[in-house]
Design an enzyme around this catalytic site. Structure first.
Site, mmCIF file in Angstrom:
data_model
loop_
_atom_site.group_PDB
_atom_site.id
_atom_site.type_symbol
_atom_site.label_atom_id
_atom_site.label_comp_id
_atom_site.label_asym_id
_atom_site.label_seq_id
_atom_site.Cartn_x
_atom_site.Cartn_y
_atom_site.Cartn_z
ATOM 1 N N ASN A 1 -13.229 -82.573 -0.243
ATOM 2 C CA ASN A 1 -14.005 -81.645 0.587
ATOM 3 C C ASN A 1 -15.484 -81.914 0.317
ATOM 4 O O ASN A 1 -15.998 -81.521 -0.726
ATOM 5 C CB ASN A 1 -13.621 -80.202 0.217
ATOM 6 C CG ASN A 1 -14.484 -79.172 0.939
ATOM 7 O OD1 ASN A 1 -15.248 -79.516 1.848
ATOM 8 N ND2 ASN A 1 -14.370 -77.915 0.543
ATOM 9 N N LYS B 1 -17.994 -80.700 1.733
ATOM 10 C CA LYS B 1 -18.840 -79.530 1.998
ATOM 11 C C LYS B 1 -20.066 -79.970 2.836
ATOM 12 O O LYS B 1 -19.947 -80.889 3.640
ATOM 13 C CB LYS B 1 -19.217 -78.826 0.693
ATOM 14 C CG LYS B 1 -17.949 -78.499 -0.147
ATOM 15 C CD LYS B 1 -18.174 -77.598 -1.304
ATOM 16 C CE LYS B 1 -16.851 -77.393 -2.047
ATOM 17 N NZ LYS B 1 -16.956 -76.471 -3.151
ATOM 18 N N HIS C 1 -11.424 -71.549 2.977
ATOM 19 C CA HIS C 1 -12.123 -71.887 1.737
ATOM 20 C C HIS C 1 -12.894 -70.654 1.252
ATOM 21 O O HIS C 1 -13.419 -69.887 2.068
ATOM 22 C CB HIS C 1 -13.071 -73.068 1.977
ATOM 23 C CG HIS C 1 -13.571 -73.624 0.680
ATOM 24 N ND1 HIS C 1 -14.589 -73.037 -0.023
ATOM 25 C CD2 HIS C 1 -13.150 -74.686 -0.055
ATOM 26 C CE1 HIS C 1 -14.774 -73.729 -1.155
ATOM 27 N NE2 HIS C 1 -13.920 -74.734 -1.194
ATOM 28 N N GLU D 1 -15.746 -70.343 0.163
ATOM 29 C CA GLU D 1 -17.141 -70.273 0.643
ATOM 30 C C GLU D 1 -17.193 -69.690 2.059
ATOM 31 O O GLU D 1 -18.145 -68.995 2.415
ATOM 32 C CB GLU D 1 -17.780 -71.676 0.570
ATOM 33 C CG GLU D 1 -18.022 -72.067 -0.891
ATOM 34 C CD GLU D 1 -17.890 -73.551 -1.194
ATOM 35 O OE1 GLU D 1 -17.938 -74.363 -0.262
ATOM 36 O OE2 GLU D 1 -17.734 -73.886 -2.388
ATOM 37 N N GLU E 1 -7.305 -72.472 -5.236
ATOM 38 C CA GLU E 1 -8.650 -72.736 -5.745
ATOM 39 C C GLU E 1 -9.202 -71.462 -6.383
ATOM 40 O O GLU E 1 -9.777 -70.607 -5.673
ATOM 41 C CB GLU E 1 -9.580 -73.160 -4.604
ATOM 42 C CG GLU E 1 -9.175 -74.443 -3.932
ATOM 43 C CD GLU E 1 -10.379 -75.166 -3.332
ATOM 44 O OE1 GLU E 1 -10.554 -76.337 -3.637
ATOM 45 O OE2 GLU E 1 -11.145 -74.534 -2.575
ATOM 46 N N GLY F 1 -17.074 -75.503 -8.473
ATOM 47 C CA GLY F 1 -18.462 -75.910 -8.681
ATOM 48 C C GLY F 1 -19.060 -75.416 -9.984
ATOM 49 O O GLY F 1 -20.270 -75.481 -10.173
ATOM 50 N N SER G 1 -13.409 -77.733 -9.876
ATOM 51 C CA SER G 1 -13.912 -78.563 -10.977
ATOM 52 C C SER G 1 -12.898 -79.599 -11.444
ATOM 53 O O SER G 1 -12.816 -79.909 -12.633
ATOM 54 C CB SER G 1 -14.382 -77.685 -12.143
ATOM 55 O OG SER G 1 -15.467 -76.886 -11.731
HETATM 56 P P1 13P Z 1 -15.524 -78.530 -6.934
HETATM 57 O O1 13P Z 1 -14.519 -79.642 -7.151
HETATM 58 O O2 13P Z 1 -16.911 -79.023 -6.723
HETATM 59 O O3 13P Z 1 -15.400 -77.490 -8.008
HETATM 60 O O4 13P Z 1 -15.132 -77.822 -5.565
HETATM 61 C C1 13P Z 1 -13.802 -77.523 -5.319
HETATM 62 C C2 13P Z 1 -13.666 -77.099 -3.923
HETATM 63 O O5 13P Z 1 -14.220 -76.097 -3.509
HETATM 64 C C3 13P Z 1 -12.862 -77.937 -3.025
HETATM 65 O O6 13P Z 1 -12.619 -77.305 -1.818
#
Ligand code: 13P
Length: 252
Positions: free
Chosen positions: A9, A11, A97, A99, A169, A175, A215
């Site tokens: 992803n 982003k 997601h 976010e 997740e 992150g 992560s």
């Molecule tokens: P990170 O791997 O940067 O923690 O993000 C995970 C994520 O949100 C994948 O959709």
């Protein structure tokens, strides 16, 4: 048999030329080394999706979108429809997601509409679920995930549910550099699989791919993926660097 999937992803990252380079690097690596039975998926931002589907054609790498409209078509300025994604051969779409839930207030009910529209247009939803830190600390993480799945997915008929991929997740791991322990991931994945069995049947539960995200990196991927109920990963930051992404793919 459930699929093993490693999805990146991206982003809201990368300029066009950087996206071009990254897709080429990933395809070159898979062409040369194979993917060891892993379905490799990249989810770039919308403007690069067609570039990605062009480059990856026939290369064992598949393309996903990061979002989709809950509407079919029409006067929804700025939105992208499932039909549009399908028309450029996008295979997957991330739905729900954290976010999107946090910054765009996407509710479980709203996300169920996105799941429906993806399936209608034969796009595989990668449905994200997971608790925030306070919910884990107060012991509510199982209830939160159960509620997300119940309100967004369990209305589906078995024939449709079978097509869905789930990504657990935990929001506190996204992150942050703090990953779930192998035991925490396995425990939640078993919980999710049991919920699927309760709502559908054992066979569908066994065949559903449940990915871990948060992560995940080249250092911890092997241990996370060694769990019998972790069927791959949804990778954020580490999917932006070709070397890290290959190492994660090669962790299987
Ligand atoms: P990170 O791997 O940067 O923690 O993000 C995970 C994520 O949100 C994948 O959709």
């Amino acid at each position: 048999m459930r699929k093993i999937i490693v999805a990146g992803n991206w982003k809201m990252n990368k300029a066009f030329h950087e996206a071009d380079d990254l897709v080429f690097d990933i395809v070159k690596h898979i062409d040369k080394n194979g993917a060891n039975g892993v379905e490799v998926v990249i989810c770039p931002p919308f403007p690069y999706l067609e570039l990605a589907t062009d480059i990856t054609e026939n290369d064992g790498v598949f393309v996903g979108a990061q979002n989709v409209s809950n509407q079919e078509s029409g006067a929804y300025t700025g939105e992208i429809s499932a039909m549009m994604l399908k028309s450029i051969e996008v295979k997957y779409c991330i739905v729900g997601h954290s976010e999107r839930r946090k910054y765009f207030n996407e509710s479980n009910q709203f996300l169920s509409e996105k799941v429906n529209i993806c399936l209608k247009h034969e796009i595989i939803p990668i449905f994200c679920c997971g608790e925030v830190l306070e919910e884990r600390n107060s012991g509510n993480h199982f209830d939160v995930v159960k509620n997300q799945l119940t309100e967004s997915l369990f209305h589906l008929e078995a024939k449709d549910f079978k097509k869905v991929v789930i990504a657990y997740e935990p929001v506190w791991a996204i992150g942050t550099g703090v990953t779930a322990t192998s035991e925490q991931a396995q425990e939640m994945h078993v919980f999710i699989r049991n919920l699927i069995e309760e709502n559908y049947n054992k066979r569908i539960a066994n065949d559903t791919s449940i990915l871990y995200g948060g992560s995940c990196n080249p250092q911890n991927a092997k241990e996370l993926f060694a769990n019998p109920d972790v069927d791959g990963g949804l990778i954020g930051g580490a999917s932006l660097k070709a070397d890290d992404f290959y190492k994660i793919i090669d962790s299987f």
